[in-house]
Scaffold this active site. Structure first.
Site, PDB file in Angstrom:
ATOM      1  N   HIS A  62       0.718  -1.083  -0.057  1.00 15.78           N
ATOM      2  CA  HIS A  62      -0.025   0.052  -0.060  1.00 15.78           C
ATOM      3  C   HIS A  62       0.765   1.261  -0.004  1.00 15.78           C
ATOM      4  O   HIS A  62       1.491   1.719   1.098  1.00 15.78           O
ATOM      5  CB  HIS A  62      -1.025  -0.107   1.116  1.00 15.78           C
ATOM      6  CG  HIS A  62      -1.902   1.020   1.319  1.00 15.78           C
ATOM      7  ND1 HIS A  62      -3.440   0.628   1.067  1.00 15.78           N
ATOM      8  CD2 HIS A  62      -1.913   2.535   1.595  1.00 15.78           C
ATOM      9  CE1 HIS A  62      -4.077   1.818   1.072  1.00 15.78           C
ATOM     10  NE2 HIS A  62      -3.141   2.751   1.474  1.00 15.78           N
ATOM     11  N   GLU A 210     -10.091   3.759   9.354  1.00 16.37           N
ATOM     12  CA  GLU A 210      -8.882   4.578   9.546  1.00 16.37           C
ATOM     13  C   GLU A 210      -8.717   5.476  10.836  1.00 16.37           C
ATOM     14  O   GLU A 210      -7.831   5.387  11.478  1.00 16.37           O
ATOM     15  CB  GLU A 210      -8.307   5.263   8.365  1.00 16.37           C
ATOM     16  CG  GLU A 210      -7.232   5.807   8.739  1.00 16.37           C
ATOM     17  CD  GLU A 210      -6.737   6.553   7.215  1.00 16.37           C
ATOM     18  OE1 GLU A 210      -7.508   6.601   6.230  1.00 16.37           O
ATOM     19  OE2 GLU A 210      -5.475   7.008   7.288  1.00 16.37           O
TER      20      GLU A 210
HETATM   21 FE   FE2 Z   1      -3.602   4.879   1.780  1.00 11.57          FE
END
Ligand code: FE2
Ligand code: BEZ
Length: 404
Positions: A62, A210
């Site tokens: 990522h 997140e």
């Molecule tokens: Fe990201």
């Protein structure tokens, strides 16, 4: 064919001493040098020095190449101020990060031992650089847009970028799909893109749970995202609750990134639906998103990987550094077994999640290998020392070709 003869080789089963590897694009055989020399008489021979070690190339699942110009521009400390700073500076960051700036990021990864990466591409500006990279690349074309009125336009743009990526035919390059997040992608768009992913068997990536702000917005339509959505997007409700978002992904195994704010039940569902968690500890720290609860992940038997995220929320793209940060961040974990899990997470586990034939020094795997010199005989704590000392990488092979 090449035969490389290091002092040590780190394989999944054992640390081998005084063995050699015969390889072309893939690893053909691991055995003693004499027998390989007989089996492959014309092979080029590379003899390495005392205490040299071959380990698998690392896999960063990522990153965001397009944001590589950031160093001090974006605001760190808390997710919403950071997001506002991204929106304010996005055009400038993209304009200042041309090919050279993104190539530097790719080079930084190569010099720190990353032989495969997953690039989350917002606009396709990084396509040429990713195509030219020495590494194996999964190029995740990102879909974003929560407003229904914009859906067709955004989806058209996404499909065009996806088609551009699919048209690239180079060994080690493949296209994939990234769904930005529960709060930023309309469910109609998610369903359409997931259908494409399933029909064309494309790898999938998403950000999920997140920040505390995302959790509050997607579960209660409250918190710091309220004024953001009201002002910028004229929305009072999240387009997906976090559970609805997960439900859409049932049957589509996905690399779910961050997940720091997920509940125990959500972690269990991530496991049951065969997703993998991508953990970016530096990014989580800089954006004030907390530390992932590794014990909760392990209780749910959920697979997890370490990745760096982009330079928009990190100061480097070096996976050895990221593993070291994780080692110290998760101080309650047993030191040695956790070091081994970290290393597996950027090698064999990452390969498994991205369905790449790499990530370990084994016969028939792609010849993605790093050559290091330990300077001393390794002991049973080798993997810990690989993380602590960041030994100089002397050479890098990707699909059997020397890339460094
Ligand atoms: Fe990201
Ligand atoms: C949107 O495009 O709807 C969006 C983008 C970033 C954050 C939130 C929403």
């Amino acid at each position: 064919m090449t035969i490389i003869k290091p002092h040590f080789i780190l394989t999944p089963q054992a640390l081998l001493e005084n063995q050699a590897i015969a390889f072309d694009a893939t690893i053909k055989k691991i055995a003693d040098f004499e027998s390989l020399h007989v089996s492959f008489p014309g092979a080029e021979i590379i003899e390495l020095e005392k205490n040299s070690l071959i380990i698998p190339g690392l896999i960063n699942t990522h990153i965001h190449l397009e944001f590589s110009a950031n160093k001090t521009t974006l605001e760190y400390g808390s997710f919403m101020p950071w997001l506002h700073s991204v929106i304010k500076n996005r055009d400038d960051l993209m304009l200042t990060c041309k090919e050279e700036c993104m190539s530097r990021a790719v080079d930084l990864m190569l010099h720190s031992g990353t032989t495969s990466f997953g690039a989350i591409s917002s606009h396709g500006l990084d396509l040429d650089v990713a195509q030219k990279a020495a590494q194996n690349v999964v190029f995740f074309n990102e879909l974003i847009g929560s407003q229904a009125v914009m859906a067709d336009t955004l989806y058209g743009d996404f499909l065009e970028r996806l088609d551009n990526a699919k048209s690239i035919k180079r060994k080690g390059f493949q296209a994939g799909i990234a769904i930005h997040s529960p709060y930023s992608v309309h469910p109609i768009l998610i369903k359409r893109a997931l259908r494409v992913a399933k029909n064309e068997k494309l790898p999938l990536s998403a950000h999920f749970m997140e920040s505390p702000a995302e959790k509050e917005w997607c579960q209660n339509n409250s918190g710091e995202f309220v004024p953001f959505f009201k002002e910028f997007l004229k929305q009072e409700y999240a387009v997906n609750s976090s559970d609805e978002f997960l439900e859409l992904f049932k049957g589509y195994p996905t690399l779910m990134t961050h997940v720091t704010q997920a509940s125990k039940e959500q972690l269990q569902k991530l496991h049951d639906d065969k997703h993998t968690v991508v953990h970016c500890p530096v990014s989580n720290r800089l954006l004030g998103n907390g530390a992932l609860d590794i014990d909760m992940l392990e209780d749910a038997k959920l697979d997890w990987l370490i990745a760096t995220d982009g330079l928009s929320s990190n100061y480097t793209l070096n996976l050895f550094e990221e593993m070291k940060i994780a080692l110290f961040m998760h101080h309650g974990q047993d030191l040695l077994s956790f070091a081994k899990k970290l290393f597996d997470s950027v090698t064999c586990k990452a390969a498994e999640a991205l369905k790449l034939n790499t990530g370990s020094i084994e016969e028939e795997k792609n010849a993605d290998m790093l050559v290091l010199n330990l300077g001393k005989t390794p002991n049973e704590q080798l993997v810990l020392h690989l993380i602590l000392h960041q030994y100089k990488i002397q050479s890098v092979y990707i699909n059997g070709t020397k890339a460094l």
